[in-house]
Design an enzyme around this catalytic site. Structure first.
Site, PDB file in Angstrom:
ATOM      1  N   CYS A 241      -0.380   2.710  -2.793  1.00 17.10           N
ATOM      2  CA  CYS A 241      -0.250   3.216  -4.170  1.00 17.10           C
ATOM      3  C   CYS A 241      -0.232   2.072  -5.180  1.00 17.10           C
ATOM      4  CB  CYS A 241       1.024   4.043  -4.321  1.00 17.10           C
ATOM      5  SG  CYS A 241       1.096   5.447  -3.209  1.00 17.10           S
TER       6      CYS A 241
ATOM      7  N   ARG B  72      -3.145  12.136  -1.926  1.00  8.57           N
ATOM      8  CA  ARG B  72      -3.863  11.460  -3.021  1.00  8.57           C
ATOM      9  C   ARG B  72      -4.929  12.424  -3.550  1.00  8.57           C
ATOM     10  NH1 ARG B  72      -1.902   6.356  -2.370  1.00  8.57           N
ATOM     11  NH2 ARG B  72      -1.259   5.927  -0.232  1.00  8.57           N
TER      12      ARG B  72
HETATM   13  C1  BEZ Z   1       1.285   3.687   0.553  1.00 10.50           C
HETATM   14  O1  BEZ Z   1       1.204   2.577   1.060  1.00 10.50           O
HETATM   15  O2  BEZ Z   1       0.990   3.887  -0.618  1.00 10.50           O
HETATM   16  C2  BEZ Z   1       1.721   4.834   1.413  1.00 10.50           C
HETATM   17  C3  BEZ Z   1       1.362   4.855   2.728  1.00 10.50           C
HETATM   18  C4  BEZ Z   1       1.775   5.895   3.535  1.00 10.50           C
HETATM   19  C5  BEZ Z   1       2.579   6.907   2.998  1.00 10.50           C
HETATM   20  C6  BEZ Z   1       2.911   6.881   1.668  1.00 10.50           C
HETATM   21  C7  BEZ Z   1       2.470   5.847   0.848  1.00 10.50           C
END
Ligand code: BEZ
Length: 235
Positions: free
Chosen positions: A52, A135
């Site tokens: 993110c 997402r």
């Molecule tokens: C992230 O790195 O943004 C992420 C990865 C797995 C679950 C939630 C967020």
């Protein structure tokens, strides 16, 4: 008796579901505050996570490109406002990534701790996660209609160049009355809508329309210069 609100998933062609929300840039009413503009409403799973963070830095670095296309960005996660503020401050003050630094996120980030908005937009997909939004990317046009939707799983960072390409292709279709072929980018040939009658189709095949190339009766393209697209789309 307690009632449970059941939400469908908004689809292409639907009016964008309405909501009021608290964001890092003040309260918003969606989509009415964005009338006359394009809006990209997108969700991310959680603040203070690496994928993110890479996405926000990339999207924020491109925000001028989206503004030039009359498009506002609106982010969302099921975190609270103070988490959002602390995360965005950390990004600005501490993270340097792929040449991006001191990145300020100036578009609104919605707090959705009740998950009300995430549920309305089908952003919670329990097979992937019951507690985090996937997402999702919703392209909403100036009339408040959903024009394209893209979903990615938690582990996969989005391609923001593709998100920009989709927006430009949608605006090009609206402005020029054409469709766009696979992998289209401004400057590539565009697709002339299929003719409504055999007579017109025959004319098209015989090259009676200036500048049109037909590969068969149902597949005709024409040139649309990049400068013409950019001029119309306000770049
Ligand atoms: C992230 O790195 O943004 C992420 C990865 C797995 C679950 C939630 C967020």
């Amino acid at each position: 008796m307690e009632t449970t609100q059941v939400y469908g998933m908004p689809r292409i062609g639907d009016a964008a579901p309405e909501f009021k929300a608290v964001t890092t840039q003040g309260d918003i009413n969606f989509p009415s505050d964005y009338k006359g503009k394009w809006a990209i409403l997108f969700s991310h799973p959680a603040d203070f996570t690496p994928v993110c963070t890479s996405e926000f830095m990339t999207f924020a670095s491109m925000s001028k490109d989206f503004e030039a296309l009359n498009c506002q960005l609106v982010g969302l996660s099921v975190d609270g406002l103070y988490s959002h503020i602390a995360w965005l401050r950390t990004i600005k003050e501490k993270i340097e990534y792929k040449g991006m630094k001191n990145v300020e996120v100036t578009f609104p980030l919605i707090e959705d701790i009740t998950m009300e908005v995430a549920k309305k937009y089908g952003m919670l997909q329990p097979g992937e996660s019951a507690t985090k939004a996937v997402r999702a990317v919703f392209f909403v046009d100036p009339k408040g209609i959903i024009r394209a939707v893209i979903y990615y799983p938690l582990s996969l960072g989005r391609n923001f160049d593709e998100i920009k390409r989709v927006l430009i292709a949608l605006q090009t279709a609206d402005n020029f009355g054409v469709a766009t072929p696979a992998d289209w980018r401004p400057g590539d040939d565009v697709i002339v809508p299929t003719a409504g009658s055999c007579g017109v189709a025959k004319e098209r095949m015989e090259g009676l329309q200036e500048g049109v190339t037909c590969y068969d009766w149902f597949f005709c393209t024409k040139k649309l210069p990049k400068e013409e697209v950019e001029k119309k789309l306000g770049k």
